[in-house]
Write a protein that holds these residues in place. Sequence first.
Motif, PDB file in Angstrom:
ATOM      1  N   TYR A 152      12.569  39.721  -9.426  1.00 39.66           N
ATOM      2  CA  TYR A 152      13.899  39.966  -9.981  1.00 39.66           C
ATOM      3  C   TYR A 152      14.762  38.722  -9.759  1.00 39.66           C
ATOM      4  N   VAL A 154      18.586  37.110  -9.131  1.00 36.38           N
ATOM      5  CA  VAL A 154      19.921  37.403  -8.615  1.00 36.38           C
ATOM      6  C   VAL A 154      20.669  36.082  -8.433  1.00 36.38           C
ATOM      7  N   TYR A 159      13.356  36.332  -6.755  1.00 36.35           N
ATOM      8  CA  TYR A 159      12.641  36.806  -5.565  1.00 36.35           C
ATOM      9  C   TYR A 159      11.462  37.691  -5.955  1.00 36.35           C
ATOM     10  N   ASP A 161       9.265  40.860  -5.475  1.00 35.06           N
ATOM     11  CA  ASP A 161       9.558  42.221  -5.032  1.00 35.06           C
ATOM     12  C   ASP A 161       8.342  42.774  -4.283  1.00 35.06           C
ATOM     13  N   LYS A 164       7.678  46.728  -4.433  1.00 31.17           N
ATOM     14  CA  LYS A 164       7.185  47.109  -5.773  1.00 31.17           C
ATOM     15  C   LYS A 164       5.717  46.702  -5.918  1.00 31.17           C
ATOM     16  N   GLU A 188      18.167  44.914   9.168  1.00 25.85           N
ATOM     17  CA  GLU A 188      18.714  45.117   7.829  1.00 25.85           C
ATOM     18  C   GLU A 188      19.286  43.814   7.299  1.00 25.85           C
ATOM     19  N   ASP A 194      20.914  38.102  -1.100  1.00 23.89           N
ATOM     20  CA  ASP A 194      20.574  38.497  -2.471  1.00 23.89           C
ATOM     21  C   ASP A 194      19.300  39.329  -2.552  1.00 23.89           C
ATOM     22  N   LYS A 195      18.512  39.331  -1.506  1.00 28.21           N
ATOM     23  CA  LYS A 195      17.235  40.047  -1.554  1.00 28.21           C
ATOM     24  C   LYS A 195      17.445  41.557  -1.579  1.00 28.21           C
ATOM     25  N   HIS A 196      16.540  42.249  -2.271  1.00 26.94           N
ATOM     26  CA  HIS A 196      16.557  43.708  -2.256  1.00 26.94           C
ATOM     27  C   HIS A 196      15.938  44.242  -0.962  1.00 26.94           C
ATOM     28  N   SER A 197      14.976  43.487  -0.407  1.00 23.59           N
ATOM     29  CA  SER A 197      14.275  43.909   0.802  1.00 23.59           C
ATOM     30  C   SER A 197      14.049  42.683   1.692  1.00 23.59           C
ATOM     31  N   ASP A 200      10.940  40.615   0.831  1.00 21.26           N
ATOM     32  CA  ASP A 200      10.876  39.829  -0.406  1.00 21.26           C
ATOM     33  C   ASP A 200      10.963  38.342  -0.077  1.00 21.26           C
TER      34      ASP A 200
END
Length: 493
Positions: A152, A154, A159, A161, A164, A188, A194-197, A200
């Motif tokens: 994805y 951002v 990055y 995923d 996923k 966290e 910017d990362k979702h996880s 990543d």
Amino acid sequence: MQLYKTQHLKVYNSLSGQKELFTPIHEGAIGMYVCGPTVYSNVHLGNCRTFMSFDMIFRYFKHLGYKVRYVRNITDAGHLENDADDGEDKIAKKARLERIEPMEVVQRYTVDFHTILQKFNFLPPSIEPTATGHIIEQIEIIKEILNKGFAYEVNGSVYFDVPKFNETHNYGKLSGRKLEDMIANTRELAAQDDKHSPQDFALWKKAEPQHIMRWPSPWGDGFPGWHLECTAMSTKYLGETFDIHGGGMDLKFPHHECEIAQAEASNGASPVNYWLHANMLTMNGKKMAKSTGNNILPDEIFSGNNSILSKAFTPTVVRFFMMQAHYTSILDLSNDALLASEKGFQKLMEALSAIDKLETGASSDFDFTAWQQKCYDAMNDDFNTPTLIAHLFEAVKHINAIKEKKEAISEADKTLLKETFNAFIFDILGLEDKNDANSDSDKLSGVVALLIQLRKEARDNKDFATSDIIRDQLAALGIQLKDGKEGTTFSIS
């Protein structure tokens, strides 16, 4: 007939965690990729050990008659200071601190890398690609991963995923890690991340205004993530799936794990059949690190210009020392270990030079053909160089016995013995006959030691004029004396 048809090799595959019979994708041909250096500083001895292990492996494959395409890259952009995709580019930081262009840093330390490897008698790889020379290929792979839904974008960065990808693939299969455990042990993300996880990783990073090394892309100016370059270059020159990928044990996670994920996400194929990892080098029982002072550069060993070792050691003695441990084992560098290796190497060279002078008879008292196969069996057992060297020294005992007329050797076995020694010592282990150089070095050390003793006697007698003459004349010849609590040592500049 090529040797590989009769010599059956087993290698330890990090992916399966066991030794496996090596079968190349294409008979008689091997594709091998090894992660090369990030050229922002002088190559250190631990890196040299890793590259030396794969030089030995490359040499053995060639000896067996394989046609080998060996690709070892140069990382000249994109390697940030830590694995969390933040911090400064290592090369750009060096350029900023020294106020020079990043490519000046790259050139300086690439030259150093090649110079040191030449001193160690490395064979050059078939191809030595650079990260900056393959930006287009890296961008195309990112596009493909985005199209497959495994990445994805951002704010100008892209990055990978990982969660996923892990839904349909096994992220962590090389290092034996499970994504659930990684998530449980990770803090966290910060609000500005910017990362979702946290798991990543960057495929493309947006270049901030102060970032020197940058390239245009569909997502704006930026630079590729460190993990991506190896996927781009290995697949370009070796194909979507190739035989061997090697590197240091420290690269298994995250670097090599990310390589697998990128390749499987972009082309749907497992990229490598055999993953090989070389272990680390320690010094005096501790991890080598510049910050603690427990560190030494190759040239400091060769010149003797250091405060750790008692004398200078030739590159081939250091190489012999490294070959005396299995490439997957931790190896500890020490003065005593190098002295022992120097002595052992000298014995090996003396035995080799004695072969031509051996008197022959009608038959041999020792089965040299079986001994030769034992040498091959050692190398066929995951490139077991310490066992090979033990077999070579077994032959040394018989050479000495034949010299003393206690054993006999036939003319045919004498030829086989010499050919086998030359093949394993020079062609496969990559050693060089430095008898003359060692002899000259020992003579020089003896002369300097004598002058140091004469200088000490002059100082004890308060004859400082003579003491200073000895020191100054040696300095004029490039020999520096260093007075310390343990006495006087010297180094050659």
